[in-house]
Design a protein around this motif. Structure first.
Motif, short mmCIF file in Angstrom:
data_model
loop_
_atom_site.label_atom_id
_atom_site.label_comp_id
_atom_site.label_asym_id
_atom_site.label_seq_id
_atom_site.Cartn_x
_atom_site.Cartn_y
_atom_site.Cartn_z
N UNK A 121 10.41 -7.20 -3.24
CA UNK A 121 9.19 -6.40 -3.39
C UNK A 121 8.31 -6.43 -2.16
N UNK A 122 8.54 -7.36 -1.23
CA UNK A 122 7.67 -7.51 -0.07
C UNK A 122 7.65 -6.28 0.83
N UNK A 123 8.70 -5.50 0.80
CA UNK A 123 8.77 -4.30 1.66
C UNK A 123 7.80 -3.21 1.20
N UNK A 124 7.29 -3.34 -0.03
CA UNK A 124 6.46 -2.27 -0.59
C UNK A 124 4.96 -2.52 -0.46
N UNK A 125 4.55 -3.71 -0.02
CA UNK A 125 3.12 -3.95 0.08
C UNK A 125 2.76 -4.74 1.34
N UNK A 126 1.48 -4.65 1.72
CA UNK A 126 0.96 -5.37 2.86
C UNK A 126 0.15 -6.56 2.35
N UNK A 127 0.51 -7.75 2.75
CA UNK A 127 -0.21 -8.94 2.29
C UNK A 127 -1.63 -8.96 2.84
#
Length: 250
Positions: free
Chosen positions: A241-247
């Motif tokens: 899921x990390x590819x879909x949001x900016x931390x």
């Protein structure tokens, strides 16, 4: 000053699971001082907040700790007063403490939610237990329950009355299921008695925030649990899921 964040992402670790939540809008920043409305509107606001907080904590404690049994604990009118929740809680707590001392090799923890019977007068409990000595468990005396694999906790039966224990097979499903017992009706009933919405062992683990941020673009993810303001899903790993949001720490 307050500000809104659209499509906020939050990832929490619940023991062996991760919960990914996407909120349409969340409000951050310091809120201006505002008095809670008086009368019916104020009471409804408090009620809603109380139920929401309790559901959140019950879900976290259910998912973040190991449980063996889904339990129903009732009271035999020949053995115990059924309409005194305060006394039931006090005596049940002491019963469990004494039981632990008699069985030092077992990690006995509990998470319990009171519920009124249909008569709106007498109480029983639903919830979760961890380890219990198998020597104290026996096939359930009710044939229909015994055939489904439910057990009877003999020590509880001798002290309080009828009970049933079912083995926890799906921790996520049973954790979601027990939150249904946290209702506005329950909140109103226990508040009148100056009691709580749930009872649990001390030092139970709760969820840990491991990541948060914003969706890069709004993507219509289909998730298992969807509501008007947010949607969420439990996964074994959230790397995908990390590819879909900016931390972001907000």
């Amino acid at each position: 000053m307050q500000y809104k964040i659209k499509n906020a992402v939050q990832v929490k670790q619940f023991n062996n699971y991760y919960k990914i939540t996407i909120c349409k809008n969340i409000t951050k920043g310091k809120k201006a001082t505002k008095h809670t409305p008086k009368g019916k509107a104020g009471n409804q606001t408090k009620l809603k907040n109380s139920v929401s907080r309790s559901k959140k904590m019950v879900l976290e404690k259910a998912l973040c700790n190991p449980w063996n049994w889904f339990v129903t604990l009732t009271l035999d009118p020949q053995k115990y007063q059924r309409d005194n929740l305060k006394k039931f809680i006090k005596d049940l707590g002491q019963f469990i403490r004494n039981y632990r001392r008699k069985h030092p090799g077992y990690t006995i923890k509990y998470l319990l939610i009171p519920e009124l019977h249909a008569d709106r007068k007498n109480w029983h409990m639903h919830g979760l237990f961890s380890e219990l000595p198998f020597d104290d468990l026996e096939p359930h005396p009710v044939k229909e329950l015994s055939e489904k694999g439910y057990l009877n906790w003999s020590a509880y039966q001798k002290r309080f009355g009828f009970n049933s224990l079912g083995a926890v097979k799906d921790p996520v499903k049973v954790s979601m299921y027990i939150t249904k017992y946290i209702t506005k009706d329950l909140d109103k009933s226990v508040t009148e008695l100056d009691q709580k919405l749930y009872y649990c062992s001390r030092h139970l683990k709760t969820a840990e925030l491991v990541s948060q941020g914003r969706l890069k673009d709004y993507i219509d993810f289909q998730m298992d649990f969807e509501g008007p303001y947010s949607k969420s899903q439990f996964v074994n790993d959230y790397e995908f899921f990390k590819q879909y949001y900016i931390e972001d720490t907000f």
